[in-house]
Every structure is written in C-alpha cells, then in structure tokens.
Motif scaffolding. Structure first.
Motif, short mmCIF file in Angstrom:
data_model
loop_
_atom_site.label_atom_id
_atom_site.label_comp_id
_atom_site.label_asym_id
_atom_site.label_seq_id
_atom_site.Cartn_x
_atom_site.Cartn_y
_atom_site.Cartn_z
N GLU A 143 26.97 94.38 41.95
CA GLU A 143 26.29 95.69 42.04
C GLU A 143 27.21 96.72 41.42
O GLU A 143 28.34 96.91 41.86
CB GLU A 143 26.02 96.03 43.50
CG GLU A 143 25.32 97.33 43.70
CD GLU A 143 23.85 97.31 43.32
OE1 GLU A 143 23.35 98.36 42.85
OE2 GLU A 143 23.19 96.26 43.48
N GLN A 161 21.62 102.90 49.27
CA GLN A 161 21.14 102.48 50.59
C GLN A 161 20.65 101.03 50.61
O GLN A 161 20.78 100.36 51.62
CB GLN A 161 20.02 103.40 51.06
CG GLN A 161 20.55 104.70 51.62
CD GLN A 161 19.46 105.49 52.31
OE1 GLN A 161 18.33 105.54 51.86
NE2 GLN A 161 19.82 106.12 53.42
N HIS A 162 20.10 100.54 49.50
CA HIS A 162 19.57 99.17 49.47
C HIS A 162 20.66 98.10 49.41
O HIS A 162 20.37 96.92 49.55
CB HIS A 162 18.61 99.00 48.29
CG HIS A 162 19.30 98.97 46.96
ND1 HIS A 162 19.65 100.11 46.27
CD2 HIS A 162 19.72 97.93 46.20
CE1 HIS A 162 20.25 99.78 45.15
NE2 HIS A 162 20.31 98.47 45.08
N ASP A 164 23.61 95.87 50.71
CA ASP A 164 24.21 95.37 51.93
C ASP A 164 25.67 95.01 51.64
O ASP A 164 25.93 94.03 50.93
CB ASP A 164 23.45 94.13 52.42
CG ASP A 164 24.06 93.51 53.67
OD1 ASP A 164 24.99 94.10 54.26
OD2 ASP A 164 23.60 92.42 54.05
#
Length: 191
Positions: A143, A161-162, A164
C-alpha cells in the motif's frame, strides 16, 4: 572524364546530433542524477489530537474532569529500524494508533539518498539484507502511503481508513521509477 559528386554529410551529422541531444535529455529526465546531491529535510511534529474543521467551532461545554486517566494521544503498534538496500538508508519507523483510532506511519531520523519517484510503502514482504531485498516489496501486497516528503528528517504518513495495518509486516522506501527499494524496515509488534 566526369566529375564525381560528393554527398553532403551535413544532414546526416545534424540528424545524429539531434538524436543524441534528445536521448541525453530523456536519460537526464529519467535518471535525475542531480537529485542524489540535493537533500530535502522535513521536520514534522508528532501527530496529536485531530483539530476541529476549519471555520467550525465547538460550542459543547467542556467535559467535567474525570478520575480515569486520559487515553494517550498515540500508541506505538509496531516499529522497526531501516536498513540499506540500493542506497544507504537509516532511521526508525513507528506505526502509531492515534486517540481517534486512525493510524500514522512515522519516520524518525530518516537519512537516505534523494531520487526520482520515491514512495513510502507498507508491505507484507520480508525484509532481506543486501541485494536480495532490493526487489521483493512489489511481489506481494503493498500500500503506497504517498510520495516521500523528504530524504531526511521526521515525517508522518496517514494510513487511509480502508487499510488494515495488521496486514503489513514491513515498510519500504520504494523507487517506483526503477522498482527498487532504497531501504526497508521490518515492523515488529510489542509482545
């Protein structure tokens, strides 16, 4: 006896010179060698509580003092030390959970080379020493947290926010243009 005509070599030489200039310009744009001698230092403060939106005011009354201790502004969820790959790289990485539940990656004491198209990546790849670790970070899940703000200093990168954070085990300073790691850190979680 007839005269032998010589062909002019000027158009050919001019064409070759133009091609050389274009290729040199493209190579300079692509590699950006001057970036290796330009340092960009960023000194961001530790992230604190989220501020109110601009132009808004909080008209709620102040809460009554509580006997329970306040939640810390940030908790270190994972951390690691950067190791060198393609370029000498040092510093520490901390994955922080803020009081509002959001997460931030913090680079502290970062010192690496500048380069074209450097990114901060969270990955699930193992951190390997030496050349074996240069190209592994785009093989699995990664990411991008955005462009590296500076090649020196302390800086923060907010996780979307998406994302983890538990899915990731390492962080890489990744050169997206040449698909190589400048440096990386294994993220270890406290016991």
């Amino acid at each position: 006896m007839g005269r032998v005509r010589r062909k002019s070599t000027r158009p050919v030489a001019a064409g070759l010179l133009l091609a050389a200039v274009v290729l040199t310009g493209a190579a300079l744009y692509w590699f950006q060698p001057w970036a290796l001698w330009q340092d960009e230092t960023v000194q961001e403060a530790l992230p604190g509580p989220t501020a109110l939106p601009a132009g808004g005011s909080d008209s709620r009354p102040a809460p009554a003092p509580s006997r329970t201790p306040a939640a810390p502004e940030q908790v270190t969820v994972a951390s690691g030390k950067l190791i060198s790959h393609e370029h000498a790289t040092s510093g520490t990485v901390r994955l922080l959970r803020l009081a509002d539940g959001s997460h931030v990656v913090r680079l502290e004491g970062l010192d690496t080379s500048n380069g074209p198209d450097l990114r901060v990546w969270l990955t699930d790849a193992p951190v390997k020493e030496g050349r074996a670790g240069w190209h592994v970070f785009d093989d699995g899940v990664h990411e991008s947290l955005g462009k590296l703000k500076g090649n020196k200093g302390d800086q923060n990168y907010r996780l979307p926010q998406h994302v983890d954070p538990a899915r990731f085990t390492s962080l890489a300073i990744w050169c997206d243009r040449f698909d190589v790691s400048f440096g990386a850190a294994e993220l270890t979680r406290p016991a």
